[in-house]
Write a protein that holds these residues in place. Structure first.
Motif, PDB file in Angstrom:
ATOM      1  N   LEU A  76       3.556 -32.113  40.919  1.00  0.00           N
ATOM      2  CA  LEU A  76       2.781 -33.114  40.195  1.00  0.00           C
ATOM      3  C   LEU A  76       1.537 -32.295  39.714  1.00  0.00           C
ATOM      4  O   LEU A  76       0.970 -32.624  38.716  1.00  0.00           O
ATOM      5  CB  LEU A  76       2.376 -34.266  41.086  1.00  0.00           C
ATOM      6  N   ALA A  77       1.054 -31.340  40.781  1.00  0.00           N
ATOM      7  CA  ALA A  77      -0.359 -30.521  40.281  1.00  0.00           C
ATOM      8  C   ALA A  77       0.170 -29.511  39.096  1.00  0.00           C
ATOM      9  O   ALA A  77      -0.763 -29.275  38.327  1.00  0.00           O
ATOM     10  CB  ALA A  77      -0.721 -29.841  41.417  1.00  0.00           C
ATOM     11  N   GLN A  78       1.165 -29.299  39.129  1.00  0.00           N
ATOM     12  CA  GLN A  78       1.736 -28.188  38.063  1.00  0.00           C
ATOM     13  C   GLN A  78       1.794 -29.082  36.673  1.00  0.00           C
ATOM     14  O   GLN A  78       1.256 -28.594  35.540  1.00  0.00           O
ATOM     15  CB  GLN A  78       3.016 -27.534  38.411  1.00  0.00           C
ATOM     16  N   LEU A  79       2.362 -30.220  36.718  1.00  0.00           N
ATOM     17  CA  LEU A  79       2.283 -30.808  35.490  1.00  0.00           C
ATOM     18  C   LEU A  79       1.065 -31.299  35.001  1.00  0.00           C
ATOM     19  O   LEU A  79       0.735 -31.164  33.915  1.00  0.00           O
ATOM     20  CB  LEU A  79       3.146 -32.228  35.685  1.00  0.00           C
ATOM     21  N   ALA A  80       0.024 -31.612  35.765  1.00  0.00           N
ATOM     22  CA  ALA A  80      -1.283 -31.745  35.583  1.00  0.00           C
ATOM     23  C   ALA A  80      -1.894 -30.701  34.715  1.00  0.00           C
ATOM     24  O   ALA A  80      -2.582 -30.835  33.910  1.00  0.00           O
ATOM     25  CB  ALA A  80      -2.207 -32.412  36.669  1.00  0.00           C
ATOM     26  N   GLU A  81      -1.644 -29.505  35.264  1.00  0.00           N
ATOM     27  CA  GLU A  81      -2.255 -28.106  34.863  1.00  0.00           C
ATOM     28  C   GLU A  81      -1.573 -27.830  33.467  1.00  0.00           C
ATOM     29  O   GLU A  81      -2.457 -27.334  32.870  1.00  0.00           O
ATOM     30  CB  GLU A  81      -1.680 -27.158  36.125  1.00  0.00           C
ATOM     31  N   ARG A  82      -0.330 -28.233  33.353  1.00  0.00           N
ATOM     32  CA  ARG A  82       0.328 -28.025  32.088  1.00  0.00           C
ATOM     33  C   ARG A  82      -0.707 -28.857  30.839  1.00  0.00           C
ATOM     34  O   ARG A  82      -0.699 -28.228  29.664  1.00  0.00           O
ATOM     35  CB  ARG A  82       1.886 -28.389  31.914  1.00  0.00           C
ATOM     36  N   ARG A  83      -0.965 -30.000  31.342  1.00  0.00           N
ATOM     37  CA  ARG A  83      -1.792 -30.595  30.154  1.00  0.00           C
ATOM     38  C   ARG A  83      -3.324 -30.581  30.327  1.00  0.00           C
ATOM     39  O   ARG A  83      -4.226 -31.256  29.622  1.00  0.00           O
ATOM     40  CB  ARG A  83      -1.592 -32.117  30.248  1.00  0.00           C
ATOM     41  N   LYS A  84      -3.462 -29.298  30.926  1.00  0.00           N
ATOM     42  CA  LYS A  84      -5.101 -29.043  31.467  1.00  0.00           C
ATOM     43  C   LYS A  84      -5.803 -29.991  31.983  1.00  0.00           C
ATOM     44  O   LYS A  84      -6.997 -30.130  31.886  1.00  0.00           O
ATOM     45  CB  LYS A  84      -5.573 -28.767  29.883  1.00  0.00           C
ATOM     46  N   ASP A  85      -5.430 -30.790  32.787  1.00  0.00           N
ATOM     47  CA  ASP A  85      -5.988 -31.830  33.766  1.00  0.00           C
ATOM     48  C   ASP A  85      -6.004 -31.085  34.982  1.00  0.00           C
ATOM     49  O   ASP A  85      -5.637 -31.491  35.812  1.00  0.00           O
ATOM     50  CB  ASP A  85      -5.112 -33.096  33.668  1.00  0.00           C
ATOM     51  N   PHE A  86      -7.202 -30.280  35.032  1.00  0.00           N
ATOM     52  CA  PHE A  86      -7.305 -29.467  36.143  1.00  0.00           C
ATOM     53  C   PHE A  86      -7.867 -30.439  37.340  1.00  0.00           C
ATOM     54  O   PHE A  86      -7.513 -30.198  38.407  1.00  0.00           O
ATOM     55  CB  PHE A  86      -8.433 -28.358  35.913  1.00  0.00           C
ATOM     56  N   THR A  87      -8.428 -31.241  37.069  1.00  0.00           N
ATOM     57  CA  THR A  87      -9.173 -32.311  38.013  1.00  0.00           C
ATOM     58  C   THR A  87      -7.978 -32.941  38.659  1.00  0.00           C
ATOM     59  O   THR A  87      -7.907 -33.200  39.872  1.00  0.00           O
ATOM     60  CB  THR A  87     -10.273 -33.307  37.390  1.00  0.00           C
ATOM     61  N   GLY A  88      -7.104 -33.492  37.915  1.00  0.00           N
ATOM     62  CA  GLY A  88      -6.091 -34.147  38.508  1.00  0.00           C
ATOM     63  C   GLY A  88      -5.159 -33.195  39.164  1.00  0.00           C
ATOM     64  O   GLY A  88      -4.644 -33.728  40.305  1.00  0.00           O
ATOM     65  N   ALA A  89      -5.090 -32.177  38.641  1.00  0.00           N
ATOM     66  CA  ALA A  89      -3.999 -31.213  39.622  1.00  0.00           C
ATOM     67  C   ALA A  89      -4.725 -30.838  40.965  1.00  0.00           C
ATOM     68  O   ALA A  89      -3.999 -30.900  41.914  1.00  0.00           O
ATOM     69  CB  ALA A  89      -4.134 -29.799  38.792  1.00  0.00           C
ATOM     70  N   GLU A  90      -6.150 -30.794  40.850  1.00  0.00           N
ATOM     71  CA  GLU A  90      -6.499 -30.550  42.030  1.00  0.00           C
ATOM     72  C   GLU A  90      -6.514 -31.779  43.329  1.00  0.00           C
ATOM     73  O   GLU A  90      -6.464 -31.511  44.116  1.00  0.00           O
ATOM     74  CB  GLU A  90      -8.394 -30.474  42.004  1.00  0.00           C
ATOM     75  N   ARG A  91      -6.630 -33.012  42.552  1.00  0.00           N
ATOM     76  CA  ARG A  91      -6.254 -34.207  43.180  1.00  0.00           C
ATOM     77  C   ARG A  91      -4.945 -34.041  43.993  1.00  0.00           C
ATOM     78  O   ARG A  91      -5.023 -34.700  45.375  1.00  0.00           O
ATOM     79  CB  ARG A  91      -6.457 -35.500  42.388  1.00  0.00           C
ATOM     80  N   TRP A  92      -3.910 -33.663  43.458  1.00  0.00           N
ATOM     81  CA  TRP A  92      -2.889 -33.597  43.974  1.00  0.00           C
ATOM     82  C   TRP A  92      -2.498 -32.670  45.220  1.00  0.00           C
ATOM     83  O   TRP A  92      -2.112 -32.871  46.282  1.00  0.00           O
ATOM     84  CB  TRP A  92      -1.610 -33.502  42.939  1.00  0.00           C
ATOM     85  N   LEU A  93      -3.220 -31.514  44.765  1.00  0.00           N
ATOM     86  CA  LEU A  93      -3.619 -30.476  45.908  1.00  0.00           C
ATOM     87  C   LEU A  93      -4.168 -30.765  47.124  1.00  0.00           C
ATOM     88  O   LEU A  93      -3.474 -30.544  48.276  1.00  0.00           O
ATOM     89  CB  LEU A  93      -3.986 -29.168  45.373  1.00  0.00           C
ATOM     90  N   THR A  94      -4.995 -31.575  46.962  1.00  0.00           N
ATOM     91  CA  THR A  94      -6.004 -32.177  48.266  1.00  0.00           C
ATOM     92  C   THR A  94      -4.977 -32.949  49.204  1.00  0.00           C
ATOM     93  O   THR A  94      -5.392 -33.206  50.301  1.00  0.00           O
ATOM     94  CB  THR A  94      -7.128 -32.744  47.958  1.00  0.00           C
ATOM     95  N   LYS A  95      -3.846 -33.386  48.629  1.00  0.00           N
ATOM     96  CA  LYS A  95      -3.171 -34.226  49.666  1.00  0.00           C
ATOM     97  C   LYS A  95      -2.134 -33.670  50.500  1.00  0.00           C
ATOM     98  O   LYS A  95      -1.573 -34.048  51.354  1.00  0.00           O
ATOM     99  CB  LYS A  95      -2.039 -35.061  48.500  1.00  0.00           C
ATOM    100  N   ILE A  96      -2.217 -32.293  50.219  1.00  0.00           N
ATOM    101  CA  ILE A  96      -1.249 -31.232  50.968  1.00  0.00           C
ATOM    102  C   ILE A  96      -1.944 -31.008  52.350  1.00  0.00           C
ATOM    103  O   ILE A  96      -3.022 -30.511  52.225  1.00  0.00           O
ATOM    104  CB  ILE A  96      -1.018 -29.982  50.209  1.00  0.00           C
ATOM    105  N   ASP A  97      -1.360 -31.445  53.579  1.00  0.00           N
ATOM    106  CA  ASP A  97      -2.079 -31.049  54.777  1.00  0.00           C
ATOM    107  C   ASP A  97      -1.208 -30.361  55.552  1.00  0.00           C
ATOM    108  O   ASP A  97      -1.179 -30.363  56.710  1.00  0.00           O
ATOM    109  CB  ASP A  97      -2.600 -32.321  55.498  1.00  0.00           C
ATOM    110  N   SER A  98      -0.153 -29.641  54.969  1.00  0.00           N
ATOM    111  CA  SER A  98       0.756 -29.043  55.679  1.00  0.00           C
ATOM    112  C   SER A  98       0.363 -27.568  56.020  1.00  0.00           C
ATOM    113  O   SER A  98       0.419 -26.852  55.166  1.00  0.00           O
ATOM    114  CB  SER A  98       2.164 -29.092  55.270  1.00  0.00           C
ATOM    115  N   THR A  99       0.169 -26.862  57.327  1.00  0.00           N
ATOM    116  CA  THR A  99      -0.289 -25.805  57.364  1.00  0.00           C
ATOM    117  C   THR A  99       1.099 -24.767  56.990  1.00  0.00           C
ATOM    118  O   THR A  99       0.631 -23.566  56.510  1.00  0.00           O
ATOM    119  CB  THR A  99      -0.503 -25.277  58.847  1.00  0.00           C
TER     120      THR A  99
END
Length: 612
Positions: free
Chosen positions: A367-390
């Protein structure tokens, strides 16, 4: 039984325990806990010292008759205790003999089992087998004794002796338990040294089950799995065919066939398709088939299977995740986003917490990659912050670094990657490749080449490093280096289709050595006949050779299978030169919608002076 002096001394050390335990021999006293051991000798609820008198209600009047004698007398109990202590004190042989003697005198299966365990712990397979057979002789109806015997015979590689006990075990097993038993048979006999003999023995033991329509499907699947382990894929396929013929509703034969799908085994896939055509087909088999298609790069067919599955079972989470991944690869971004969000909604229903966490991490990254494709960098960052797996930290931080690089902050992006911890060699490798990819995406090709060259010097036979270095060498126009590296890779990995394809495509794109280019790409097609990108290379070299009709046919099929912008750029150019300019422009517009910045597409449009 007369005890030797050393055993008497050993027993004296355990005298307090013995005095407490001897109360078991008195029927009027409630039973105490059984002695503990690595595997319990006697279960309290079924203790041989518990007599009917011990569990009966107290008599209304005093009973002056002698009490019933326990099967485990004080002397025998002492023998059991001494056997356990002896086994633990470093003399397993004496402990085994005592425990086996007690088992023979009482007929108690737990004592026999403990004797078997002591023998196994001391790595004495023959003694364990002798105890098991004594157990069978004392308790002929014991299934546990028979199962131990089977496992020990397999471990001793005395496979031929297992036919009869296996046949008896099958006959004694209720029909509802057969699926589990068949799985255990396949698992246990897979440990045999001679896999071919194991397959033959199991087939002989399963003779009755193979003829019974109620069990034939699973029985043939078991035989097929063992044939497969023996390297007899043709025999395994024959077993799958016979299993399906005997029981079309069984999911065993199609699951086995899934593992046999290969161009060399054309009859395997029809088994799966016939099963899936049934309304009773379980969805897990369709899901497994979709995964096999995906691994074979048959993306269009995999997508169709997943679409069917998500329609029939919209409550299953896993199909949505794989469907979203395929849609993302095909640049169907809106559909991919819908599928991935649906997976996240359903993922809470997954029982395996680790599996759920891995799946959610994959979904967030895509989902972060999809947001990045449409240049929604803020949206991409939001998806990435949901990842809490070490475990997925490198992947998440690499994506975050990619976002910075896309915004022109390459130095900061590289620092993010370099700051990641290296808990394992795999972490170090992922960090390295993430930084190289950042440099390639930022067109810092020389820096990427230098990193790869240094790493390749440390690992001269690492095929991944060689291939990546060759691809960067091409970007630097160091074509001699690229060719040298790819030819070296072909020598190291003759089955690496990417090396043949890359070298052949490079010749075709530069309009040099076209006959050799075609030969190289045809070799790649042989190795990966379903790969649309290799088909794209073949279509491109046919176009360069002047075979426009053949090029059109190949590229049309490749683009239909995988509507990738690069394939679209080539397909459009062939159509343009064939005079079908309207269709060419339509294809290029589709490609631009998927990725307007694709280098091959942009170079094609610029060279042909086409504005979309």
């Amino acid at each position: 039984m007369t005890l030797p002096p050393r055993r008497l001394r050993l027993a004296a050390a355990a005298l307090p325990m013995f005095l407490a335990v001897t109360a078991y021999a008195q029927p009027a006293t409630p039973p105490a806990a059984a002695p503990t051991s690595p595997a319990p000798i006697i279960e309290p609820a079924k203790s041989p010292v518990t007599t009917p008198a011990a569990t009966a209600a107290p008599p209304a009047v005093e009973d002056t008759s002698p009490p019933d004698q326990s099967a485990l007398t004080a002397q025998l109990f002492y023998e059991v205790l001494l056997g356990e202590l002896t086994a633990r004190s470093g003399e397993p042989g004496d402990g085994y003999a005592l425990m086996l003697d007690a088992g023979r005198k009482t007929g108690d299966g737990k004592l026999f089992q403990r004797a078997v365990e002591i023998a196994l712990q001391s790595r004495s397979g023959d003694a364990a087998l002798a105890a098991t057979r004594a157990w069978k002789l004392a308790v002929p109806t014991s299934r546990e004794a028979r199962r131990f015997e089977l496992q020990i015979l397999i471990a001793l590689n005395r496979i031929g002796e297992t036919v009869e006990p296996l046949r008896i075990e099958l006959a004694a097993t209720p029909l509802p338990e057969h699926p589990f038993l068949m799985a255990m048979i396949a698992r246990n006999y897979a440990r045999a040294t001679d896999k071919k003999v194991a397959a033959e023995v199991v087939e002989k033991a399963l003779a009755d089950d193979l003829k019974n329509p109620a069990t034939a499907g699973l029985a043939w699947t078991t035989v097929g799995r063992l044939r497969q382990l023996a390297g007899d894929n043709s025999g395994a396929l024959d077993a799958a065919i016979k299993g399906q013929e005997a029981d079309p509703s069984s999911d065993g034969p199609p699951v086995l066939a899934l593992e046999l799908i290969d161009p060399a085994q054309p009859l395997a896939e029809p088994i799966v398709k016939r099963y899936l055509a049934s309304p009773k087909a379980v969805p897990e088999v369709r899901m497994a088939y979709a995964r096999v298609l995906t691994e074979g790069r048959r993306y269009t067919e995999a997508t169709a299977e997943l679409a069917s599955l998500t329609s029939a079972r919209p409550d299953m989470p896993d199909p949505w995740l794989l469907l979203g991944s395929l849609q993302s690869q095909a640049r169907q971004d809106s559909a991919a986003e819908t599928s991935l969000k649906r997976y996240i909604e359903l993922s809470n229903g997954q029982r395996d917490a680790d599996e759920r966490k891995r799946g959610e991490t994959q979904a967030y990254l895509m989902l972060a990659q999809l947001a990045e494709r449409r240049k929604d960098f803020t949206g991409a960052e939001r998806w990435l912050t949901k990842i809490d797996s070490t475990d997925d930290m490198v992947s998440a931080e690499s994506r975050r670094a990619g976002l910075l690089a896309r915004q022109g902050k390459l130095p900061q992006a590289r620092e993010i990657i370099r700051a990641l911890p290296e808990g394992t060699p795999e972490d170090k490798k992922q960090k390295f490749m993430a930084e190289v990819q950042l440099l390639r995406d930022g067109k810092q090709y020389q820096a990427a080449y230098d990193m790869l060259a240094k790493a390749s010097a440390d690992e001269p036979e690492n095929s991944d490093l060689i291939y990546d270095q060759a691809m960067v060498a091409e970007k630097l126009n160091r074509l001699d280096d690229m060719e040298r590296l790819l030819r070296r890779l072909i020598v190291l990995k003759p089955e690496n289709q990417n090396a043949y394809n890359a070298l052949g495509y490079s010749f075709a794109d530069r309009k040099v050595r076209l006959d050799e280019a075609r030969t190289l790409i045809q070799k790649a097609v042989q190795l990966a006949p379903e790969d649309p990108f290799i088909a794209d290379s073949l279509g491109w070299v046919e176009f360069r050779l002047g075979n426009t009709a053949e090029a059109t046919r190949i590229l049309q099929a490749a683009y239909k299978q995988r509507p990738d912008p690069e394939i679209g750029a080539h397909y459009g150019e062939v159509l343009w030169h064939a005079g079908d300019k309207e269709r060419a422009v339509s294809i290029w517009k589709e490609a631009a919608l998927a990725d307007a910045e694709n280098e091959t597409l942009q170079e094609t449009l610029k060279r042909l002076r086409v504005k979309l």
